[in-house]
Structure formats: structure tokens, C-alpha cells
Design an enzyme around this catalytic site. Structure first.
Site, short mmCIF file in Angstrom:
data_model
loop_
_atom_site.label_atom_id
_atom_site.label_comp_id
_atom_site.label_asym_id
_atom_site.label_seq_id
_atom_site.Cartn_x
_atom_site.Cartn_y
_atom_site.Cartn_z
N CYS A 5 -32.01 -51.59 -82.45
CA CYS A 5 -32.57 -50.95 -83.65
C CYS A 5 -32.64 -49.43 -83.51
CB CYS A 5 -33.99 -51.44 -83.88
SG CYS A 5 -34.12 -53.18 -84.30
N GLU A 7 -35.13 -47.39 -84.18
CA GLU A 7 -36.37 -46.87 -83.61
C GLU A 7 -36.29 -46.84 -82.08
OE1 GLU A 7 -35.94 -49.19 -85.87
OE2 GLU A 7 -37.72 -49.53 -87.09
N1 THU Z 1 -33.11 -52.84 -87.67
C1 THU Z 1 -33.54 -51.63 -87.21
O1 THU Z 1 -32.72 -50.75 -86.86
N2 THU Z 1 -34.87 -51.41 -87.13
C2 THU Z 1 -35.80 -52.36 -87.40
O2 THU Z 1 -36.94 -52.20 -87.03
C3 THU Z 1 -35.42 -53.54 -88.18
C4 THU Z 1 -33.99 -53.91 -88.07
C5 THU Z 1 -31.67 -53.10 -87.71
C6 THU Z 1 -31.22 -54.14 -86.73
C7 THU Z 1 -29.95 -54.61 -87.37
O3 THU Z 1 -28.90 -53.74 -86.99
C8 THU Z 1 -30.21 -54.44 -88.85
O4 THU Z 1 -31.31 -53.57 -88.97
C9 THU Z 1 -30.49 -55.74 -89.57
O5 THU Z 1 -31.50 -56.44 -88.94
#
Ligand code: THU
Length: 138
Positions: free
Chosen positions: A58, A60
Site C-alpha cells: 500500500c 501508506e
Molecule cells: N491500498 C492502499 O494503497 N492503501 C490502503 O490503505 C488500502 C489499499 C491499495 C492496495 C491495492 O494496491 C489497492 O489499493 C486495492 O486494494
């Protein structure tokens, strides 16, 4: 450090600009993050997916890991930009909690509109923190 409206705006803009580098060919859900440290630096991050799905990460956590790998451990706020103001996942909440429950979390949409201001403490009540490992057993 007091977070001003100008700092909020700048942090959201940084996350918004970073979001263009998201690598999300599978979910098509692009996420940009921007993390402000107590020393005044900003580290951005994007989600990076992988053909082996669980190996993606992710936005973050990319921002936190970039900051920590450069010696930063104290954070004021993190801005997260998604198409619809999506909230940090559980793993990202836990990684943020490691470095402080008071970190402010700003959630914005793809237009850079701030939809919610909250904190890690509010997003992860009853968090397991480093103190649990360091305190005497009861
Ligand atoms: N995702 C994030 O980057 N941050 C989060 O806290 C929630 C989900 C991303 C992971 C994945 O690449 C996409 O969003 C769909 O879940």
C-alpha cells in the site's frame, strides 16, 4: 508541530501528485500518500501491485518505510488520496501505530478534496504498540 490549513493542503497536494505513479494494473485503484515528519520533511508513497497479488504494498506503508529508512520515526500527519477517499487498510494502520497513535490522518478524493480528518488512535482503537512488548508482564 501544529498542523495548519496550509500544511494540510500541501500534504494532500503532494499525495495527489504522487498518486500518478501508483502501479495498480490489477485493482486499478490508485493510491497516493504523503507523510509529514516532525523534522518538516515529506515522504510520498504509492501502492505498488504485483502479479503475485499478496506481494503488492500500500501507498501508506511505502511512505512510512521510505521515511524510516532515512532515519525519520516521528510523524505529524499522513495524507491519503484515492478516487473516493478510501481509508487505510488494517496493515497500514498497524504500521502507522508503531510510530505514534497521535499521527493525524487526512483522507482526500481524486480532486484533492479533504473528506475526513482523523488520527491513527481513532482508526485503530486498542492498538498493539511497542509499549506492550516493553512493559512488565501483569
Ligand atoms: N491500498 C492502499 O494503497 N492503501 C490502503 O490503505 C488500502 C489499499 C491499495 C492496495 C491495492 O494496491 C489497492 O489499493 C486495492 O486494494
Amino acid at each position: 508541530m501544529q498542523l495548519t490549513d496550509e500544511m494540510r493542503h500541501e500534504l494532500v497536494q503532494t499525495a495527489l501528485e504522487a498518486r500518478r505513479w501508483a502501479y495498480a494494473p490489477y485493482s486499478h485503484y490508485a493510491v497516493g500518500a504523503a507523510l509529514l515528519t516532525h523534522s518538516g520533511k515529506v515522504y510520498d508513497g504509492v501502492n505498488i501491485e504485483n502479479a503475485a497479488y499478496p506481494d503488492g504494498i500500500c501507498a501508506e506503508r511505502v511512505a512510512v518505510f521510505k521515511a524510516v529508512s532515512e532515519g525519520e520515526r516521528e510523524f505529524v500527519a499522513v495524507a491519503v488520496v484515492t478516487a473516493n477517499g478510501g481509508s487505510p487498510c488494517g496493515s497500514c494502520r498497524q504500521v502507522l501505530a508503531e510510530f505514534g497513535l497521535e499521527t493525524i490522518v487526512l483522507l482526500a478524493n481524486g480532486d484533492g478534496q479533504l473528506l475526513l480528518e482523523t488520527s491513527v488512535a481513532q482508526l485503530l482503537p486498542g492498538a498493539f504498540t511497542p509499549q506492550h512488548l516493553h512493559s512488565e508482564p501483569g
